[in-house]
Scaffold this active site. Structure first.
Site, PDB file in Angstrom:
ATOM      1  CE  LYS A   1      -3.847   1.912   2.749  1.00 55.67           C
ATOM      2  NZ  LYS A   1      -4.677   1.655   3.954  1.00 55.67           N
TER       3      LYS A   1
ATOM      4  CB  SER B   1      -7.950   3.448   3.175  1.00 54.29           C
ATOM      5  OG  SER B   1      -7.025   2.879   4.088  1.00 54.29           O
TER       6      SER B   1
ATOM      7  CB  SER C   1      -8.253   0.614   6.133  1.00 55.05           C
ATOM      8  OG  SER C   1      -8.943   1.822   6.298  1.00 55.05           O
TER       9      SER C   1
END
Length: 442
Positions: free
Chosen positions: A58, A139, A163
Site C-alpha cells: 500500500k 482504504s 481498511s
C-alpha cells in the site's frame, strides 16, 4: 520469470481502456535486477517463505526506490531514505517489492463522502468483480484489487478501522487485521498511533500465514511493538472446527450468505451460539482520530518523510491543497479541516482512548467469556470499529457472492494476540467452503 509475468500482466491490463483498474501507483525500477540476484542466491528449500516472490505495498509504506505518497499530491515526491520496518523484514525474508498499490487518499481520512479507492495521485481504483459497478472498499483499495486481479503474490494493507477488512471483503481476498503491536508501524504514513496496524492481504489463508511470518519482529522505535516467536504456518492444517463455539450475531442472520455459511459450520459439527450483544457506544472515536493524526502525521513528516517535503503539519497540507483544489482535493478536505479545528487536549484524549478501549472490549468480552466462544462471526468490516478500539484481531475470508455477483466475506473476531487461532479457523473454513472464485475478466 514470475516477476516478468506480473510486470507483463500489470502492463497488459492497466493499459487496456476496457479493463484497467487503477490499482498501481508505481513499480520498482530495479525489480528485474533484484529478481535475477534472488535466482542466483536461491537455496534448495524455499517452501513456506516469500523468497523471490513479488509483493505489492500500500502506498503509505516507506520503501527505498519508490515514492511513498499516501495518494496525496503533498507527498508526490516523498522518496524516503529508509524502508519501513516491515519492508526491512520482508526483504530480509527474501520478498521482492514489486511496487506500490493505490489507496483511498490519506487512508480515507481526508475527504467526507468521497468515493472509496480514490486518490489524487492514483485516480479511482476499480473493482475487478464489477468494474465501475461495485465499490472497491477502502482504504487498502489497491491492495485488495491487486490481489484479486493477480497483480502480485500478495499485498500489504493497513487498517485503522476497517481498511483491510473492507477491501478484502469487497474483492474476495483473505485479509488479516492483527492485534495492535504484532506488526511494526514505523515508517508508515499514519492516522492513529493508537489504532493503526499493517496486515497481509492474500488469495488464501496459508499465504496469509506465510506473509505474516515474514513481517514479524520487535521494533524498538514502535512503543506498541511486541516480540512474537509463533510460526503461524506450522500447525495450520491440524485443526478441526468440530466442537468449536462461534458467536453468531442474530441481526446478521437476515443476510442469506451469512446464514448459509453458519449452517455449513453447524453441519460439520461447530457449535453455533446466537448472540445479541448490547451495542457499545464509541463516543469520541472521531476525536481520537483527529488528535492522533494531528500529532502522528507531524511526527512522520518531520522524522520519516523525505527532507525535501516542506509541509510539516496538517495545517500546511490544508493550505497547500487550497492552491489547486481541483487537482489536489476534488472531493474537499473536510476531515483535514476538522483536524485543524479540533481543540481537544492530550489529557482529554487519554480519557477518550481509555473509555473507547473499555467499550470495545466490553462489547466482545461479555459474550466471549460468558459463552466460552472461540470467535465471533461478522461480515466484511461490519464490526471493525469495535475491534479497532478493543485492539482485537480480525480475519476475513471469502464466503461467496450475492445475487449481483458482489463478493462477501466471513469475518472472524477474537481476543488480543489470538491470530494463530484465527488463521487455523480461517484455514479450516476455507477448506470446507472453497468459496473464492477469480473475477471473470481477470
Amino acid at each position: 520469470k514470475i516477476t516478468l509475468f506480473y510486470l507483463y500482466r500489470i502492463r497488459k491490463i492497466e493499459s487496456n481502456k476496457e479493463l484497467f483498474l487503477n490499482a498501481i501507483i508505481s513499480l520498482n525500477p530495479n525489480i528485474i535486477k533484484e529478481a535475477r540476484l534472488k535466482d542466483k542466491n536461491r537455496s534448495l528449500d524455499t517452501r513456506f517463505t516469500l523468497y523471490g516472490l513479488p509483493i505489492l505495498l500500500k502506498d503509505n509504506i516507506n520503501t527505498i526506490g519508490m515514492p511513498t505518497t499516501a495518494g496525496a499530491f503533498a507527498l508526490k515526491s516523498n522518496q524516503t531514505s529508509e524502508d519501513a520496518f516491515i519492508v526491512q523484514k520482508l526483504k530480509e525474508n527474501g520478498a521482492l517489492i514489486l511496487g506500490k498499490a493505490n489507496l483511498s487518499e490519506w487512508a480515507y481520512f481526508f475527504c467526507s463522502g468521497c468515493p472509496v479507492g480514490y486518490s489524487a495521485v492514483g485516480g479511482q481504483t476499480l473493482n475487478p468483480y464489477g468494474r465501475k459497478i461495485f465499490e472497491t472498499g477502502g482504504s487498502s483499495s489497491g491492495s485488495g484489487v491487486s490481489v484479486a486481479a493477480n497483480y502480485a503474490i500478495a499485498a500489504v494493507g493497513t487498517e485503522t478501522s476497517g481498511s483491510i477488512l473492507s477491501p478484502s471483503g469487497k474483492n474476495s481476498v483473505v485479509g488479516l487485521k492483527p492485534t495492535i503491536g504484532l506488526l511494526s508501524r514505523t515508517g508508515i504514513v499514519p492516522i492513529s498511533s493508537t489504532l493503526d496496524t499493517p496486515g497481509p492481504m492474500t488469495k488464501s489463508v496459508i499465504d496469509n500465514a506465510i506473509f505474516l511470518n515474514a513481517m514479524l519482529g520487535k521494533d524498538i522505535q514502535d512503543d506498541k511493538s511486541v516480540e512474537s516467536n509463533i510460526n503461524f504456518v506450522s500447525d495450520l492444517k491440524k485443526y478441526s472446527l468440530r466442537g468449536k463455539r462461534f458467536g453468531v450475531l442474530e441481526d446478521l442472520m437476515t443476510d442469506s450468505l451469512y446464514a448459509r455459511n453458519v449452517n455449513i459450520l453447524e453441519r460439520i459439527g461447530a457449535e453455533i451460539v446466537k448472540i445479541n450483544p448490547e451495542r457499545a457506544q464509541l463516543n469520541g472515536f472521531l476525536t481520537l482520530l483527529n488528535i492522533d493524526m494531528k500529532y502522528d502525521l507531524a511526527t512522520y513528516l518531520n522524522s520519516y518523510a523525505n527532507s525535501n517535503i516542506s509541509l510539516k503539519s496538517i495545517s500546511d497540507i490544508v493550505d497547500f491543497n487550497k492552491l489547486d483544489s481541483i487537482k489536489r482535493m476534488p472531493y474537499n478536505q473536510e476531515l483535514f479541516d476538522g483536524i485543524v479545528n479540533d481543540s481537544t487536549t492530550l489529557e482529554e484524549l487519554e480519557i477518550i482512548k481509555t473509555n473507547l478501549e473499555k467499550s470495545g472490549r466490553t462489547y466482545f468480552n461479555n459474550v466471549i467469556d460468558s459463552l466460552k466462544l472461540d470467535a465471533i462471526l461478522s461480515i466484511n468490516n461490519y464490526h471493525a470499529g469495535f475491534a479497532a478500539v478493543a485492539k482485537y484481531p480480525c480475519l476475513t475470508v471469502p464466503m461467496g457472492y450475492d445475487k449481483t455477483g458482489e463478493p462477501k466475506n466471513m469475518t472472524f473476531i477474537s481476543k488480543q494476540f489470538e491470530e494463530e487461532k484465527l488463521l487455523k479457523i480461517g484455514y479450516a473454513f476455507e477448506k470446507i467452503t472453497k468459496a473464492r472464485i477469480q473475477p471473470a475478466n481477470y
